[in-house]
Design a protein around this motif. Sequence first.
Motif, PDB file in Angstrom:
ATOM      1  N   ASP A   1      40.436  19.623  66.715  1.00 52.31           N
ATOM      2  CA  ASP A   1      41.011  18.749  67.734  1.00 52.31           C
ATOM      3  C   ASP A   1      42.050  17.809  67.150  1.00 52.31           C
ATOM      4  O   ASP A   1      42.915  17.302  67.851  1.00 52.31           O
ATOM      5  N   ASN A   2      41.947  17.502  65.825  1.00 51.75           N
ATOM      6  CA  ASN A   2      42.877  16.567  65.216  1.00 51.75           C
ATOM      7  C   ASN A   2      44.225  17.200  64.899  1.00 51.75           C
ATOM      8  O   ASN A   2      45.096  16.561  64.352  1.00 51.75           O
ATOM      9  N   GLY A   3      44.363  18.481  65.206  1.00 55.27           N
ATOM     10  CA  GLY A   3      45.680  19.098  65.072  1.00 55.27           C
ATOM     11  C   GLY A   3      45.821  20.066  63.937  1.00 55.27           C
ATOM     12  O   GLY A   3      46.844  20.721  63.813  1.00 55.27           O
ATOM     13  N   SER A   4      44.816  20.181  63.030  1.00 57.91           N
ATOM     14  CA  SER A   4      44.924  21.154  61.951  1.00 57.91           C
ATOM     15  C   SER A   4      44.731  22.543  62.512  1.00 57.91           C
ATOM     16  O   SER A   4      43.905  22.758  63.374  1.00 57.91           O
ATOM     17  N   THR A   5      45.473  23.499  62.055  1.00 58.87           N
ATOM     18  CA  THR A   5      45.412  24.846  62.587  1.00 58.87           C
ATOM     19  C   THR A   5      44.726  25.765  61.609  1.00 58.87           C
ATOM     20  O   THR A   5      44.890  25.658  60.401  1.00 58.87           O
ATOM     21  N   ASP A   6      43.980  26.701  62.143  1.00 60.07           N
ATOM     22  CA  ASP A   6      43.302  27.689  61.314  1.00 60.07           C
ATOM     23  C   ASP A   6      44.303  28.600  60.607  1.00 60.07           C
ATOM     24  O   ASP A   6      44.016  29.137  59.542  1.00 60.07           O
ATOM     25  N   ALA A   7      45.457  28.806  61.213  1.00 61.81           N
ATOM     26  CA  ALA A   7      46.431  29.741  60.664  1.00 61.81           C
ATOM     27  C   ALA A   7      46.930  29.313  59.293  1.00 61.81           C
ATOM     28  O   ALA A   7      47.365  30.135  58.497  1.00 61.81           O
ATOM     29  N   THR A   8      46.900  27.992  58.974  1.00 62.90           N
ATOM     30  CA  THR A   8      47.406  27.520  57.696  1.00 62.90           C
ATOM     31  C   THR A   8      46.331  27.524  56.624  1.00 62.90           C
ATOM     32  O   THR A   8      46.631  27.331  55.459  1.00 62.90           O
ATOM     33  N   MET A   9      45.073  27.739  56.980  1.00 60.95           N
ATOM     34  CA  MET A   9      43.983  27.623  56.028  1.00 60.95           C
ATOM     35  C   MET A   9      43.617  28.952  55.402  1.00 60.95           C
ATOM     36  O   MET A   9      43.326  29.024  54.214  1.00 60.95           O
ATOM     37  N   GLY A  10      43.631  30.016  56.168  1.00 57.00           N
ATOM     38  CA  GLY A  10      43.239  31.302  55.636  1.00 57.00           C
ATOM     39  C   GLY A  10      41.743  31.367  55.369  1.00 57.00           C
ATOM     40  O   GLY A  10      40.965  30.502  55.791  1.00 57.00           O
ATOM     41  N   PHE A  11      41.338  32.396  54.648  1.00 63.55           N
ATOM     42  CA  PHE A  11      39.924  32.607  54.357  1.00 63.55           C
ATOM     43  C   PHE A  11      39.745  32.988  52.898  1.00 63.55           C
ATOM     44  O   PHE A  11      40.673  33.474  52.241  1.00 63.55           O
ATOM     45  N   LEU A  12      38.540  32.756  52.406  1.00 67.08           N
ATOM     46  CA  LEU A  12      38.152  33.187  51.069  1.00 67.08           C
ATOM     47  C   LEU A  12      37.083  34.257  51.212  1.00 67.08           C
ATOM     48  O   LEU A  12      36.000  33.999  51.750  1.00 67.08           O
ATOM     49  N   LEU A  13      37.385  35.474  50.767  1.00 73.65           N
ATOM     50  CA  LEU A  13      36.420  36.569  50.792  1.00 73.65           C
ATOM     51  C   LEU A  13      35.557  36.469  49.540  1.00 73.65           C
ATOM     52  O   LEU A  13      36.046  36.656  48.420  1.00 73.65           O
ATOM     53  N   LEU A  14      34.282  36.167  49.729  1.00 72.82           N
ATOM     54  CA  LEU A  14      33.387  35.990  48.588  1.00 72.82           C
ATOM     55  C   LEU A  14      33.068  37.306  47.891  1.00 72.82           C
ATOM     56  O   LEU A  14      32.770  37.325  46.694  1.00 72.82           O
ATOM     57  N   GLY A  15      33.096  38.401  48.645  1.00 74.20           N
ATOM     58  CA  GLY A  15      32.839  39.694  48.041  1.00 74.20           C
ATOM     59  C   GLY A  15      31.454  39.775  47.431  1.00 74.20           C
ATOM     60  O   GLY A  15      30.445  39.454  48.058  1.00 74.20           O
ATOM     61  N   PHE A  16      31.407  40.146  46.143  1.00 73.50           N
ATOM     62  CA  PHE A  16      30.138  40.290  45.428  1.00 73.50           C
ATOM     63  C   PHE A  16      30.031  39.244  44.323  1.00 73.50           C
ATOM     64  O   PHE A  16      29.600  39.539  43.204  1.00 73.50           O
ATOM     65  N   SER A  17      30.419  38.025  44.662  1.00 76.74           N
ATOM     66  CA  SER A  17      30.423  36.956  43.662  1.00 76.74           C
ATOM     67  C   SER A  17      29.034  36.640  43.130  1.00 76.74           C
ATOM     68  O   SER A  17      28.891  36.071  42.053  1.00 76.74           O
ATOM     69  N   GLU A  18      27.984  37.013  43.900  1.00 76.97           N
ATOM     70  CA  GLU A  18      26.620  36.737  43.430  1.00 76.97           C
ATOM     71  C   GLU A  18      26.141  37.768  42.409  1.00 76.97           C
ATOM     72  O   GLU A  18      25.130  37.552  41.737  1.00 76.97           O
ATOM     73  N   LEU A  19      26.870  38.871  42.285  1.00 75.37           N
ATOM     74  CA  LEU A  19      26.470  39.929  41.344  1.00 75.37           C
ATOM     75  C   LEU A  19      27.375  39.889  40.111  1.00 75.37           C
ATOM     76  O   LEU A  19      28.130  40.822  39.824  1.00 75.37           O
ATOM     77  N   LEU A  20      27.302  38.804  39.349  1.00 76.62           N
ATOM     78  CA  LEU A  20      28.212  38.604  38.226  1.00 76.62           C
ATOM     79  C   LEU A  20      28.075  39.693  37.173  1.00 76.62           C
ATOM     80  O   LEU A  20      29.063  40.185  36.638  1.00 76.62           O
ATOM     81  N   ARG A  21      26.840  40.088  36.858  1.00 77.55           N
ATOM     82  CA  ARG A  21      26.622  41.051  35.773  1.00 77.55           C
ATOM     83  C   ARG A  21      26.956  42.483  36.179  1.00 77.55           C
ATOM     84  O   ARG A  21      27.160  43.333  35.315  1.00 77.55           O
ATOM     85  N   LEU A  22      26.984  42.747  37.461  1.00 72.23           N
ATOM     86  CA  LEU A  22      27.209  44.112  37.926  1.00 72.23           C
ATOM     87  C   LEU A  22      28.625  44.351  38.419  1.00 72.23           C
ATOM     88  O   LEU A  22      28.956  45.473  38.808  1.00 72.23           O
ATOM     89  N   ARG A  23      29.459  43.333  38.393  1.00 74.50           N
ATOM     90  CA  ARG A  23      30.781  43.482  39.001  1.00 74.50           C
ATOM     91  C   ARG A  23      31.643  44.515  38.289  1.00 74.50           C
ATOM     92  O   ARG A  23      32.359  45.281  38.928  1.00 74.50           O
ATOM     93  N   ALA A  24      31.581  44.555  36.945  1.00 74.39           N
ATOM     94  CA  ALA A  24      32.383  45.534  36.210  1.00 74.39           C
ATOM     95  C   ALA A  24      31.945  46.961  36.545  1.00 74.39           C
ATOM     96  O   ALA A  24      32.776  47.843  36.771  1.00 74.39           O
ATOM     97  N   LEU A  25      30.626  47.170  36.606  1.00 77.08           N
ATOM     98  CA  LEU A  25      30.100  48.491  36.948  1.00 77.08           C
ATOM     99  C   LEU A  25      30.471  48.872  38.383  1.00 77.08           C
ATOM    100  O   LEU A  25      30.899  49.998  38.649  1.00 77.08           O
ATOM    101  N   LEU A  26      30.303  47.917  39.314  1.00 78.19           N
ATOM    102  CA  LEU A  26      30.645  48.184  40.706  1.00 78.19           C
ATOM    103  C   LEU A  26      32.127  48.491  40.856  1.00 78.19           C
ATOM    104  O   LEU A  26      32.517  49.366  41.644  1.00 78.19           O
TER     105      LEU A  26
END
Length: 321
Positions: A10-35
Motif C-alpha cells: 500500500d505504501n507504493g513499493s511494487t513487486d516488479a522491482t523486487m524479484g524473487f530468490l529461488l532457494l533451490g536445494f540450499s538445504e542439501l549442501l553436501r549433495l549439491r555437487a552430486l545433484l
Amino acid sequence: MPCEGCAERDNGSTDATMGFLLLGFSELLRLRALLFLVFLSVHLATLAGNVVIFLAVLMEPSRPPMLLFLCQLSAIEFCYTLVIVPKALLSLSADGSTISFAGCAAQMHLFVALGGAECFLLAAMSYDRYVAICQPLHYVVVMSEGLCLKLAGASCLGGFAVALGLTVAVFRLPFCQSHRINHFFCDIPAVLHLACTQNYLPELPLLAACVLLLLLPFLLILTSYACIATALLRVRSTLGRGKAFCTCCSHLAITFLHYGCATFMYIRPKSSYSPTRDKMVSLVYTNVTPLLYPLIYSLRNKEIRGVLRKMLMRRRIAKCN
C-alpha cells in the motif's frame, strides 16, 4: 481479506522491482555437487533423445499422423526442459539464484503453456488411436495431414492461451511476504504460497486452468479409450487384440506419467503445500519423465523404431561413401 503485511504494497513499493530468490536445494549442501552432475547428465540425455527423434521424423519423407504428433511432442519436451532445468542447475551451483518478477512470470507462463499443449496433444493422439482402431478403413481420409496440423496448432494455441490467463491472475496478487521461493523454479503452488491473501479466490484461476488443461483433455482421452475398449471386445482374435493394444501402449504410458504428476501437484488446496515434498515430485516430472518419453517412443512405437533404423542406415551408408 488482506494480511497485515500488505502495508508494504500500500505504501507504493511494487513487486516488479523486487524479484524473487529461488532457494533451490540450499538445504542439501553436501549433495549439491552430486545433484548437479546427475541433473546435468539427465538433462543432456533428455535433450539428445528428443533431438534424435525430432530429426529422425523430419528426415522421413512420408510421415503418418502419429509420427507428426510424436515429433511435436519431442519439440515440446525439448523446450519444456530448457525452461526449467538450466535455472535449477544454476541454483545448485550457488546458495539459490535470483530471478526477476518478469522472468518468474515468463518461466511460469512457458512451463504451463508447454505442459498444457502436451495435455491437448495427448488428447489429439488418443483420437488418432481411436480412428486407427475403430475406423481403420477411413483412417487415411479422416486423419489427413491438414487435420493433424490443425490439431497440433490448436494444442499449442490452447496451452498458451490458458497459461497466459493463469499467469496474469497469479502475478496480479500482492506478494507482501518473503520473496524467497522455496523451489528450484517458479512453480504455481510455490508462488501462490507467497501471496498475502487469506481466502480461496487466488486458487480459482488455478482451478479453472486445471479444468481446461487437465480435466477436459483427460475426459477426451478416457472417451477415446472407452470406444477403443468396446471395439476390442468385439475382436475375436487374441492376436488382433494384442496388436491393437500394442499400438496404444506408448501413448497410455506417457498419459499416465504426465497426468499422474500434474494431478498430484495442482489439483489440491493451497493449505496442503509442502515445499520439500513438492520439490521432490517436481524433480520427477521435470527431469525423470522427460527422459523416459524418448525411451518409451523408441521401445514401444514401431513407427519410431522404423524411422530410427532408417536414420542409422543412412549414417552408415554416408560413412561408407
